[in-house]
Design a protein around this motif. Sequence first.
Motif, PDB file in Angstrom:
ATOM      1  N   MET A 125      -0.778  -6.681 -13.023  1.00  0.00           N
ATOM      2  CA  MET A 125       0.088  -7.815 -12.662  1.00  0.00           C
ATOM      3  C   MET A 125       0.468  -8.584 -13.917  1.00  0.00           C
ATOM      4  O   MET A 125      -0.368  -8.817 -14.788  1.00  0.00           O
ATOM      5  CB  MET A 125      -0.632  -8.719 -11.658  1.00  0.00           C
ATOM      6  CG  MET A 125       0.230  -9.818 -11.081  1.00  0.00           C
ATOM      7  SD  MET A 125      -0.543 -10.591  -9.637  1.00  0.00           S
ATOM      8  CE  MET A 125      -1.980 -11.342 -10.382  1.00  0.00           C
ATOM      9  N   SER A 126       1.732  -9.001 -14.044  1.00  0.00           N
ATOM     10  CA  SER A 126       2.218  -9.732 -15.206  1.00  0.00           C
ATOM     11  C   SER A 126       3.061 -10.908 -14.757  1.00  0.00           C
ATOM     12  O   SER A 126       3.262 -11.137 -13.559  1.00  0.00           O
ATOM     13  CB  SER A 126       3.045  -8.798 -16.092  1.00  0.00           C
ATOM     14  OG  SER A 126       4.245  -8.418 -15.424  1.00  0.00           O
ATOM     15  N   GLU A 127       3.573 -11.673 -15.732  1.00  0.00           N
ATOM     16  CA  GLU A 127       4.418 -12.821 -15.407  1.00  0.00           C
ATOM     17  C   GLU A 127       5.711 -12.367 -14.737  1.00  0.00           C
ATOM     18  O   GLU A 127       6.273 -13.066 -13.903  1.00  0.00           O
ATOM     19  CB  GLU A 127       4.742 -13.606 -16.683  1.00  0.00           C
ATOM     20  CG  GLU A 127       3.538 -14.332 -17.259  1.00  0.00           C
ATOM     21  CD  GLU A 127       3.911 -15.166 -18.478  1.00  0.00           C
ATOM     22  OE1 GLU A 127       5.119 -15.171 -18.825  1.00  0.00           O
ATOM     23  OE2 GLU A 127       3.021 -15.783 -19.069  1.00  0.00           O
TER      24      GLU A 127
ATOM     25  N   ARG B 230       7.982  -6.658   2.334  1.00  0.00           N
ATOM     26  CA  ARG B 230       8.650  -5.435   2.770  1.00  0.00           C
ATOM     27  C   ARG B 230       7.769  -4.216   2.487  1.00  0.00           C
ATOM     28  O   ARG B 230       7.655  -3.308   3.301  1.00  0.00           O
ATOM     29  CB  ARG B 230       9.982  -5.309   2.040  1.00  0.00           C
ATOM     30  CG  ARG B 230      10.884  -4.213   2.571  1.00  0.00           C
ATOM     31  CD  ARG B 230      12.190  -4.187   1.809  1.00  0.00           C
ATOM     32  NE  ARG B 230      12.919  -5.432   1.939  1.00  0.00           N
ATOM     33  CZ  ARG B 230      13.993  -5.747   1.225  1.00  0.00           C
ATOM     34  NH1 ARG B 230      14.450  -4.893   0.313  1.00  0.00           N
ATOM     35  NH2 ARG B 230      14.610  -6.895   1.386  1.00  0.00           N
ATOM     36  N   HIS B 231       7.138  -4.203   1.326  1.00  0.00           N
ATOM     37  CA  HIS B 231       6.249  -3.111   0.943  1.00  0.00           C
ATOM     38  C   HIS B 231       5.041  -3.019   1.859  1.00  0.00           C
ATOM     39  O   HIS B 231       4.599  -1.916   2.215  1.00  0.00           O
ATOM     40  CB  HIS B 231       5.797  -3.312  -0.506  1.00  0.00           C
ATOM     41  CG  HIS B 231       4.633  -2.459  -0.899  1.00  0.00           C
ATOM     42  ND1 HIS B 231       4.753  -1.121  -1.218  1.00  0.00           N
ATOM     43  CD2 HIS B 231       3.290  -2.759  -1.007  1.00  0.00           C
ATOM     44  CE1 HIS B 231       3.562  -0.622  -1.506  1.00  0.00           C
ATOM     45  NE2 HIS B 231       2.658  -1.598  -1.399  1.00  0.00           N
ATOM     46  N   MET B 232       4.486  -4.164   2.265  1.00  0.00           N
ATOM     47  CA  MET B 232       3.285  -4.184   3.105  1.00  0.00           C
ATOM     48  C   MET B 232       3.494  -3.480   4.441  1.00  0.00           C
ATOM     49  O   MET B 232       2.531  -3.000   5.049  1.00  0.00           O
ATOM     50  CB  MET B 232       2.838  -5.634   3.338  1.00  0.00           C
ATOM     51  CG  MET B 232       2.224  -6.303   2.106  1.00  0.00           C
ATOM     52  SD  MET B 232       0.722  -5.474   1.529  1.00  0.00           S
ATOM     53  CE  MET B 232      -0.384  -5.793   2.894  1.00  0.00           C
ATOM     54  N   CYS B 233       4.750  -3.409   4.877  1.00  0.00           N
ATOM     55  CA  CYS B 233       5.041  -2.725   6.151  1.00  0.00           C
ATOM     56  C   CYS B 233       4.651  -1.249   6.083  1.00  0.00           C
ATOM     57  O   CYS B 233       4.347  -0.629   7.111  1.00  0.00           O
ATOM     58  CB  CYS B 233       6.519  -2.853   6.497  1.00  0.00           C
ATOM     59  SG  CYS B 233       7.041  -4.539   6.872  1.00  0.00           S
ATOM     60  N   ILE B 234       4.661  -0.679   4.872  1.00  0.00           N
ATOM     61  CA  ILE B 234       4.246   0.715   4.703  1.00  0.00           C
ATOM     62  C   ILE B 234       2.785   0.876   5.092  1.00  0.00           C
ATOM     63  O   ILE B 234       2.394   1.846   5.745  1.00  0.00           O
ATOM     64  CB  ILE B 234       4.465   1.171   3.234  1.00  0.00           C
ATOM     65  CG1 ILE B 234       5.938   1.107   2.868  1.00  0.00           C
ATOM     66  CG2 ILE B 234       3.909   2.574   3.008  1.00  0.00           C
ATOM     67  CD1 ILE B 234       6.215   1.349   1.396  1.00  0.00           C
TER      68      ILE B 234
ATOM     69  N   CYS C 253      -2.805  -1.185  -2.552  1.00  0.00           N
ATOM     70  CA  CYS C 253      -2.541  -0.088  -3.479  1.00  0.00           C
ATOM     71  C   CYS C 253      -2.362  -0.532  -4.929  1.00  0.00           C
ATOM     72  O   CYS C 253      -2.234   0.300  -5.826  1.00  0.00           O
ATOM     73  CB  CYS C 253      -1.318   0.706  -3.037  1.00  0.00           C
ATOM     74  SG  CYS C 253       0.245  -0.220  -3.169  1.00  0.00           S
ATOM     75  N   GLY C 254      -2.339  -1.864  -5.162  1.00  0.00           N
ATOM     76  CA  GLY C 254      -2.240  -2.369  -6.523  1.00  0.00           C
ATOM     77  C   GLY C 254      -0.833  -2.466  -7.082  1.00  0.00           C
ATOM     78  O   GLY C 254      -0.652  -2.883  -8.235  1.00  0.00           O
TER      79      GLY C 254
END
Length: 290
Positions: free
Chosen positions: A1-3, A24-28, A12-13
């Motif tokens: 994780m960055s700025e 939106r990604h979490m729906c996967i 999944c990181g």
Amino acid sequence: MSENTPYLCEICGKTFTEMILLHRHMCIHTGEKFHCGICGKSFSANSDLTKHLRIHTGEKPFHCDVCGKSFSLNSSLTRHKRLHTGEKPYHCDICDESFSESAKLSRHRRIHTGERFHCDICSKSFSESTKLNRHKRIHTGEKPYHCNFCGKSFSYNNVLTNHKRIHTLERPYHCHFCDKSFLRNSDFTKHVRMHTGEKPFQCDTCGKSFSASSDLTKHRRMHTGEKPFHCDVCGTSFSRSSSLSIHVRMHTGERPFHCDICGKSFTRNSILTNHKRIHTEVNHSLELVT
């Protein structure tokens, strides 16, 4: 994780620049779906559902500032604008030909690779995955495009577009020879050839030419003897669907062509036309007597 990517998926990181992209990604991972209340189709992102709903509503919020044409997707407007600008940003690395759309480049590349998409039901093959998906609806019976006027459903969006013109009375294709207008571009193209005399479809057996590909297809059956239309009552086969329709009336007794003078009915329009001459000849004889 960055700025630059401060939003982290704890499963999944993967990291994201915006919270909405993370959701939106979490729906996967969660399997959450957004459902269309009209046809029941599901989507993993609400934005995809919003785009899909425009198929049913006919909404086209993106307008071309050059010609005024409207589109349901911004990406479609972007592709359309290249017609005006002549921009072709997608280049074939084999023959250097350029295209205005990435999909056109992908289709072109298959000329070099020979790649085909196969139907797992009937094994028919296609050069494009979209054509395969359209074809599969023949087998599944899926009709995802619905008319918001009468509720009738269709397998293909272009068929729905043509159908809606029955309700709106829109006839966007105008003949500049005789001012006649048409619902469909295909009908307009065939009509114009009546004026120009163009016959681009040629029989490779006898050389005869036709203005419509459908007429060439029918003509070729004279050479091949093909009769693809079968009567399910007696098994008789025909080279044309119209001939089968006329034949079936022998079994059903249907007589759809009615004389508006005496009310007599007939199985064929040609028989009705001949019958009407009886009335015209009688009237002519009476006029001579009087």
